[in-house]
Design an enzyme around this catalytic site. Sequence first.
Site, PDB file in Angstrom:
ATOM      1  CD  GLU A 112      -2.320   3.374  -5.914  1.00  0.00           C
ATOM      2  OE1 GLU A 112      -3.229   2.551  -6.129  1.00  0.00           O
ATOM      3  OE2 GLU A 112      -1.282   3.107  -5.278  1.00  0.00           O
TER       4      GLU A 112
ATOM      5  NE  ARG B  93      -4.047  -1.794  -0.057  1.00  0.00           N
ATOM      6  CZ  ARG B  93      -3.994  -2.878  -0.825  1.00  0.00           C
ATOM      7  NH1 ARG B  93      -2.923  -3.102  -1.566  1.00  0.00           N
ATOM      8  NH2 ARG B  93      -5.005  -3.723  -0.864  1.00  0.00           N
TER       9      ARG B  93
ATOM     10  CG  HIS C 241      -2.209  -0.512  -7.218  1.00  0.00           C
ATOM     11  ND1 HIS C 241      -2.777   0.068  -6.114  1.00  0.00           N
ATOM     12  CD2 HIS C 241      -2.106  -1.846  -6.910  1.00  0.00           C
ATOM     13  CE1 HIS C 241      -3.021  -0.844  -5.191  1.00  0.00           C
ATOM     14  NE2 HIS C 241      -2.618  -2.021  -5.649  1.00  0.00           N
TER      15      HIS C 241
END
Length: 327
Positions: A252, A224, A271
Amino acid sequence: MNILVTIPVNEEHMKKLRAAAPEAEFTIVPQSELTEASVNCKDIIIGNIPHELVKKANSLKWLQLNTAGADGYAAVMPEGVPLTITSGAFGLAISEHMLGMMLMLMKRLHQYRDNQAKAYWHDEGSVKSVEDATVLTIGLGDIGGEFARKCKMLGAYTIGVRRTIHDKPDYIDELYSRESIEELLPRADVIALAVPSGETTFKLINEHTLSLMKEGAIILNVGRGNAVDTDALADAVESGRVLCGLDVTDPEPLPKEHRLWHMENALITPHISGFFHLKQTLDRIVDISAKNLKLFISGENLMNMVDYNTGYRSYERRVQFDESQSV
């Protein structure tokens, strides 16, 4: 029994799910098309749904997520309804992504790629090797464990950190709890983060912990983004102290104007190291879901249950695939 499937399944996948629950009625709705009506009267949901729709699932008896983490779900689940994750599905894809990033930085391939774009023939100098490197992996679940195992096979000295100390995997040379991280950082050539979001992992890598690292250390983050203080990391990369490979960032998406995008020794991917890009990942998600579906129908304990008290996976029943993964 009404079962909602939100993951991008094919007919072979559905055969497995129907075989696990032959008397159930299945509905397939892509995650991008989910509405309140989609979750209404569904007993079981296989795949992630928006948090706000969890509260609208008025018949929900079990939620099987398609992710390795359960970010935020424990707080919105109805009392007594089991929540399971698909840890065990992502180790192959994400560990290979980590390995690729690490080797790219060690061998200066990112610099040579930049040079190629400019048709610039230039020797960038010395490189590093995985063999005899000290690799510190923080988070030894499916993903971190697979990465550490691959590094060990390539000759690295492996140090592992996890929440609780139990049996040490044979691919780990030294095993510690999180309390030892600051003592371990100065020893590491590579620091790999594969941790979920939480109070104990928030900005685990920060100005202070970055100052403890070797000059030239490589930081990899695939868990994360908020496990890393982005501004502090950018300062360290910009100064030349460390290099980084990031598949997750905080915030993000990483804003277009952020300086990290333009730093030579920062590799950034959006990601995507897990998700459904590798066929085996989706196959494994379906396999885990089908096995859990059989267990649920027979009244047995489910695999990869999330402990609502900790927000993490319970150690009672875990998934393990044939490739010697420790999950």
